[in-house]
Design a protein around this motif. Structure first.
Motif, short mmCIF file in Angstrom:
data_model
loop_
_atom_site.label_atom_id
_atom_site.label_comp_id
_atom_site.label_asym_id
_atom_site.label_seq_id
_atom_site.Cartn_x
_atom_site.Cartn_y
_atom_site.Cartn_z
N SER A 40 0.83 -1.21 0.00
CA SER A 40 0.00 0.00 0.00
C SER A 40 0.86 1.26 0.00
CB SER A 40 -0.91 0.01 1.23
OG SER A 40 -1.77 -1.09 1.20
N TYR A 41 0.30 2.34 -0.53
CA TYR A 41 0.97 3.64 -0.47
C TYR A 41 0.69 4.29 0.87
CZ TYR A 41 1.78 3.50 -5.53
OH TYR A 41 2.21 3.17 -6.79
N THR A 42 1.66 5.09 1.34
CA THR A 42 1.37 5.94 2.48
C THR A 42 0.36 6.99 2.04
OG1 THR A 42 3.11 7.52 1.90
CG2 THR A 42 3.74 5.69 3.37
N LYS A 43 -0.34 7.56 2.98
CA LYS A 43 -1.33 8.60 2.65
C LYS A 43 -0.65 9.75 1.91
CE LYS A 43 -4.99 8.22 3.56
NZ LYS A 43 -6.09 7.66 2.70
N GLU A 44 0.57 10.08 2.33
CA GLU A 44 1.32 11.18 1.70
C GLU A 44 1.62 10.86 0.23
OE1 GLU A 44 5.32 13.84 2.69
OE2 GLU A 44 5.25 11.75 3.28
N MET A 45 2.10 9.64 -0.03
CA MET A 45 2.43 9.26 -1.41
C MET A 45 1.16 9.18 -2.26
SD MET A 45 4.67 8.52 -3.72
CE MET A 45 6.25 8.07 -2.98
N GLU A 46 0.08 8.66 -1.69
CA GLU A 46 -1.18 8.56 -2.41
C GLU A 46 -1.67 9.95 -2.84
OE1 GLU A 46 -5.77 7.29 -1.48
OE2 GLU A 46 -4.20 6.21 -0.41
N ASN A 47 -1.57 10.91 -1.92
CA ASN A 47 -1.99 12.29 -2.23
C ASN A 47 -1.12 12.90 -3.33
OD1 ASN A 47 -4.08 12.23 -0.38
ND2 ASN A 47 -2.87 13.14 1.27
N GLU A 48 0.20 12.64 -3.25
CA GLU A 48 1.10 13.18 -4.28
C GLU A 48 0.78 12.59 -5.64
OE1 GLU A 48 4.65 15.01 -4.34
OE2 GLU A 48 5.45 14.06 -2.55
N LEU A 49 0.52 11.29 -5.68
CA LEU A 49 0.20 10.64 -6.96
C LEU A 49 -1.08 11.21 -7.55
CD1 LEU A 49 1.13 6.96 -6.05
CD2 LEU A 49 2.28 8.38 -7.76
N ARG A 50 -2.01 11.57 -6.66
CA ARG A 50 -3.28 12.13 -7.13
C ARG A 50 -3.08 13.56 -7.66
NH1 ARG A 50 -6.08 10.54 -3.08
NH2 ARG A 50 -7.11 8.76 -4.01
N GLU A 51 -2.19 14.30 -7.02
CA GLU A 51 -2.00 15.72 -7.36
C GLU A 51 -0.97 15.94 -8.47
OE1 GLU A 51 -0.94 17.47 -3.63
OE2 GLU A 51 -2.86 16.95 -2.70
N ALA A 52 -0.15 14.93 -8.75
CA ALA A 52 0.98 15.12 -9.67
C ALA A 52 0.55 15.53 -11.07
CB ALA A 52 1.82 13.84 -9.73
N ILE A 53 -0.69 15.24 -11.41
CA ILE A 53 -1.21 15.65 -12.72
C ILE A 53 -1.17 17.17 -12.89
CG2 ILE A 53 -3.62 15.77 -11.93
CD1 ILE A 53 -4.49 14.62 -14.57
N LEU A 54 -1.16 17.89 -11.75
CA LEU A 54 -1.17 19.36 -11.77
C LEU A 54 0.23 19.96 -11.70
CD1 LEU A 54 -4.07 19.78 -9.17
CD2 LEU A 54 -4.27 19.85 -11.66
N TYR A 55 1.26 19.12 -11.49
CA TYR A 55 2.62 19.64 -11.29
C TYR A 55 3.19 20.26 -12.57
CZ TYR A 55 2.96 17.05 -6.83
OH TYR A 55 2.78 16.57 -5.56
N GLU A 56 3.98 21.29 -12.37
CA GLU A 56 4.76 21.84 -13.49
C GLU A 56 5.83 20.82 -13.88
OE1 GLU A 56 4.25 24.69 -15.08
OE2 GLU A 56 2.51 25.15 -13.81
N LYS A 57 6.38 20.99 -15.08
CA LYS A 57 7.30 20.01 -15.64
C LYS A 57 8.47 19.70 -14.70
CE LYS A 57 9.53 19.04 -20.07
NZ LYS A 57 9.87 19.58 -21.41
N GLU A 58 9.08 20.74 -14.12
CA GLU A 58 10.25 20.55 -13.27
C GLU A 58 9.90 19.79 -12.00
OE1 GLU A 58 13.24 23.50 -10.99
OE2 GLU A 58 12.92 24.01 -13.11
#
Length: 353
Positions: free
Chosen positions: A42-60
């Motif tokens: 399983s993912y940690t809650k922190e990693m799960e949230n990052e994976l969900r939000e990464a679609i919004l990240y800038e390229k860098e």
């Protein structure tokens, strides 16, 4: 006889975790396999949230996160190897985790596919299976059908119920496959709002009320009128599905009931009557959903053992890696719409530390 021992690794859009399967493959007249070890981390809650939000990240920022995720993935796979004292490994075959999937724009991006993966683990790695197909004008998805064709040919259809539902079948001398609709990527979201990780056996949906106008709105989405090849990504769900569900401002159980009905209707349309269908993925445990599919179409839904339900995609990515190492076709143009059949995936050898 030819044989391989590989580790197949898959992380799906439903964010359940990282699936790992250590599999032995043999080729005589045809390919066969046996699962030696399998687990989900399983993912940690922190990693799960990052994976969900990464679609919004800038390229860098996304590139930085890719490196973080690659190191995390390597650590998880190394722990799996150590725990099960695995010594014979021809390759680690890893899908990575999809952040961007816009094949119509020539974009698909799975993180965790850096060369660093091979260096950290000190293992040969086959990964990044989708990019070449998109470069060849394909959808880059679904990739599992070559495995369905060569490993599960006794079924009329192979249905996977993961973050999305996808189907694969043989038609007029060729393999056809496509994404049908979202499943757990939506159901898990609303189950979590009620304090559950997922809708166990579909009980939450079963308790809700069907919202007819919402159901009609969902069924009228243009995607469902498109002919294959076609595939779905998180972006489409965020733009087309969630706004419609949230606009209704109804109880989560009503949304779950309506969306489960929607899934069943869309899936049932994909089958011929009295077909034999292999059902895998987490959604195979959703008894209410399976019952509703059978309500809309008289079919025989076959639920295999738990290992195959949960690890079929990891198994097949292991198999795709073997085909890539053999320079054999693992991507079918009849499925993805690419200009040709091809052998896809990057192969990284490691330098001995």
């Amino acid at each position: 006889m030819i044989s391989y021992n590989v580790i197949g690794v898959m992380s799906g859009t439903s964010l359940d975790g990282i699936d790992l399967a250590y599999i032995h493959f043999e080729k005589n007249e045809s390919w066969t396999f046996s699962i030696l070890n399998a687990t989900t981390v399983s993912y940690t809650k922190e990693m799960e949230n990052e994976l969900r939000e990464a679609i919004l990240y800038e390229k860098e920022k996304l590139a930085e996160f890719d490196t973080i995720y690659t190191k995390h993935l390597a650590s998880v796979i190394k722990s799996f190897i150590k725990k099960h004292q695995i010594t014979a490994i021809d390759a680690v075959c890893s899908h990575g985790h999809t952040i961007l999937h816009q094949p119509e724009n020539g974009i698909t991006y799975q993180i965790g596919n850096q060369e660093k993966l091979a260096e950290i683990m000190q293992q040969k790695v086959v990964c990044d299976f989708r990019v070449q197909d998109v470069e060849l004008g394909g959808q880059g998805a679904p990739l599992v059908p070559i495995g369905d064709e060569l490993l599960f040919s006794e079924y009329d259809y192979c249905l996977n119920l993961g973050g999305f539902a996808n189907v694969s079948f043989h038609k007029e001398g060729k393999r056809v496959a496509y994404d049908i609709c979202p499943v757990n990527i939506v159901l898990n979201t609303y189950a979590k709002q009620l304090g559950f990780e997922y809708d166990d056996k579909g009980k939450l949906a079963k308790s809700g009320e069907y919202l007819m106008s919402l159901g009609a709105e969902l069924n009228n989405l243009p995607f469902y009128k498109q002919q294959p090849p076609k595939s779905l990504g998180l972006e489409w769900v965020q733009e087309e599905i969630f706004p419609k569900l949230e606009a209704f401002k109804r109880k989560e159980s009503d949304i779950l009931r309506t969306f489960t009905e929607h899934i069943a209707q869309q899936i049932a349309k994909s089958f011929q009557i009295r077909s034999k269908i292999l059902v895998t993925g987490g959604g195979a445990y959703n008894d209410y959903l399976l019952a509703r599919i059978k309500f809309y179409k008289e079919v025989h839904l076959v639920k295999p053992n738990a290992e195959l339900i949960e690890y079929k995609e990891a198994i097949i990515f292991g198999f795709l890696g073997i085909l890539r190492l053999r320079d054999e076709v693992n991507c079918l143009k009849s499925v993805t719409g690419a200009t040709k059949n091809h052998s896809s995936g990057k192969v990284y050898d490691f330098k001995v530390n």
